[in-house]
Motif scaffolding. Sequence first.
Motif, short mmCIF file in Angstrom:
data_model
loop_
_atom_site.label_atom_id
_atom_site.label_comp_id
_atom_site.label_asym_id
_atom_site.label_seq_id
_atom_site.Cartn_x
_atom_site.Cartn_y
_atom_site.Cartn_z
N LEU A 1 -62.92 11.61 -16.29
CA LEU A 1 -62.77 11.54 -14.83
C LEU A 1 -62.01 12.76 -14.37
O LEU A 1 -60.99 13.12 -14.96
CB LEU A 1 -62.03 10.27 -14.42
N THR A 2 -62.49 13.40 -13.32
CA THR A 2 -61.88 14.61 -12.81
C THR A 2 -61.75 14.52 -11.30
O THR A 2 -62.64 14.01 -10.63
CB THR A 2 -62.74 15.85 -13.16
N PRO B 1 -51.67 15.10 8.87
CA PRO B 1 -51.18 15.82 7.69
C PRO B 1 -52.34 16.34 6.84
O PRO B 1 -53.39 15.72 6.74
CB PRO B 1 -50.39 14.76 6.92
N THR B 2 -52.14 17.49 6.25
CA THR B 2 -53.12 18.07 5.34
C THR B 2 -52.53 18.01 3.94
O THR B 2 -51.45 18.53 3.70
CB THR B 2 -53.41 19.54 5.71
N VAL B 3 -53.24 17.35 3.05
CA VAL B 3 -52.76 17.17 1.69
C VAL B 3 -53.72 17.87 0.74
O VAL B 3 -54.92 17.64 0.78
CB VAL B 3 -52.68 15.66 1.34
N ALA B 4 -53.18 18.72 -0.10
CA ALA B 4 -53.99 19.39 -1.12
C ALA B 4 -53.60 18.81 -2.48
O ALA B 4 -52.48 18.99 -2.94
CB ALA B 4 -53.74 20.89 -1.09
N LEU B 5 -54.52 18.09 -3.08
CA LEU B 5 -54.26 17.49 -4.38
C LEU B 5 -54.62 18.45 -5.49
O LEU B 5 -55.64 19.14 -5.40
CB LEU B 5 -55.08 16.21 -4.53
N PRO B 6 -53.82 18.50 -6.54
CA PRO B 6 -54.19 19.37 -7.66
C PRO B 6 -55.36 18.76 -8.43
O PRO B 6 -55.61 17.57 -8.37
CB PRO B 6 -52.92 19.38 -8.52
N ASP B 7 -56.09 19.62 -9.15
CA ASP B 7 -57.18 19.14 -9.99
C ASP B 7 -56.58 18.34 -11.15
O ASP B 7 -55.63 18.77 -11.80
CB ASP B 7 -58.00 20.30 -10.53
N LEU B 8 -57.11 17.15 -11.38
CA LEU B 8 -56.67 16.29 -12.47
C LEU B 8 -57.86 15.96 -13.35
O LEU B 8 -58.97 15.79 -12.85
CB LEU B 8 -56.09 14.98 -11.93
N THR B 9 -57.63 15.84 -14.66
CA THR B 9 -58.71 15.52 -15.57
C THR B 9 -58.22 14.56 -16.63
O THR B 9 -57.13 14.74 -17.19
CB THR B 9 -59.25 16.79 -16.25
N PHE B 10 -59.00 13.53 -16.90
CA PHE B 10 -58.77 12.61 -18.00
C PHE B 10 -59.99 12.70 -18.90
O PHE B 10 -61.09 12.37 -18.49
CB PHE B 10 -58.58 11.17 -17.50
N VAL B 11 -59.80 13.18 -20.13
CA VAL B 11 -60.93 13.48 -21.01
C VAL B 11 -60.75 12.79 -22.35
O VAL B 11 -59.66 12.71 -22.90
CB VAL B 11 -61.03 15.01 -21.25
N LYS B 12 -61.88 12.32 -22.88
CA LYS B 12 -61.98 11.86 -24.26
C LYS B 12 -63.13 12.67 -24.86
O LYS B 12 -64.10 12.95 -24.17
CB LYS B 12 -62.27 10.36 -24.30
N SER B 13 -63.03 13.06 -26.12
CA SER B 13 -64.00 14.00 -26.70
C SER B 13 -65.44 13.57 -26.47
O SER B 13 -66.26 14.33 -25.96
CB SER B 13 -63.73 14.20 -28.18
#
Length: 106
Positions: A58-59, A41-53
């Motif tokens: 983490l991206t 299987p080929t899985v394409a994950l969307p870009d995710l970002t967890f940001v604090k100023s």
Amino acid sequence: LGMASLAGLHWSGRAYVVKSSWEGEPSSVKKYDSLAKGMEPTVALPDLTFVKSDGVSLTLQDGHLVANYKGKLGGDTNLGLSVNDDQVWNALLDSGATSLKLRGQG
């Protein structure tokens, strides 16, 4: 012959002999490998970002995890650091009119 008869006495259950043969070119074994890889299987994950100023973010970019840090060292000095899961890193130290950029791997 003696060892064969001794082995025959040791086995008390039924025995079966299966004969087989390969009727193909040796290259067809390589084709099977590409067929098996094609079924993964080929899985394409969307870009995710967890940001604090200020602090750590983490991206997830193109299936790779990237950790970033932004902070201050004193009143006018900024520090930035980025590391990904391939151990590629970038660092930035910026203070008014001067800046230092470093990058590496490992």
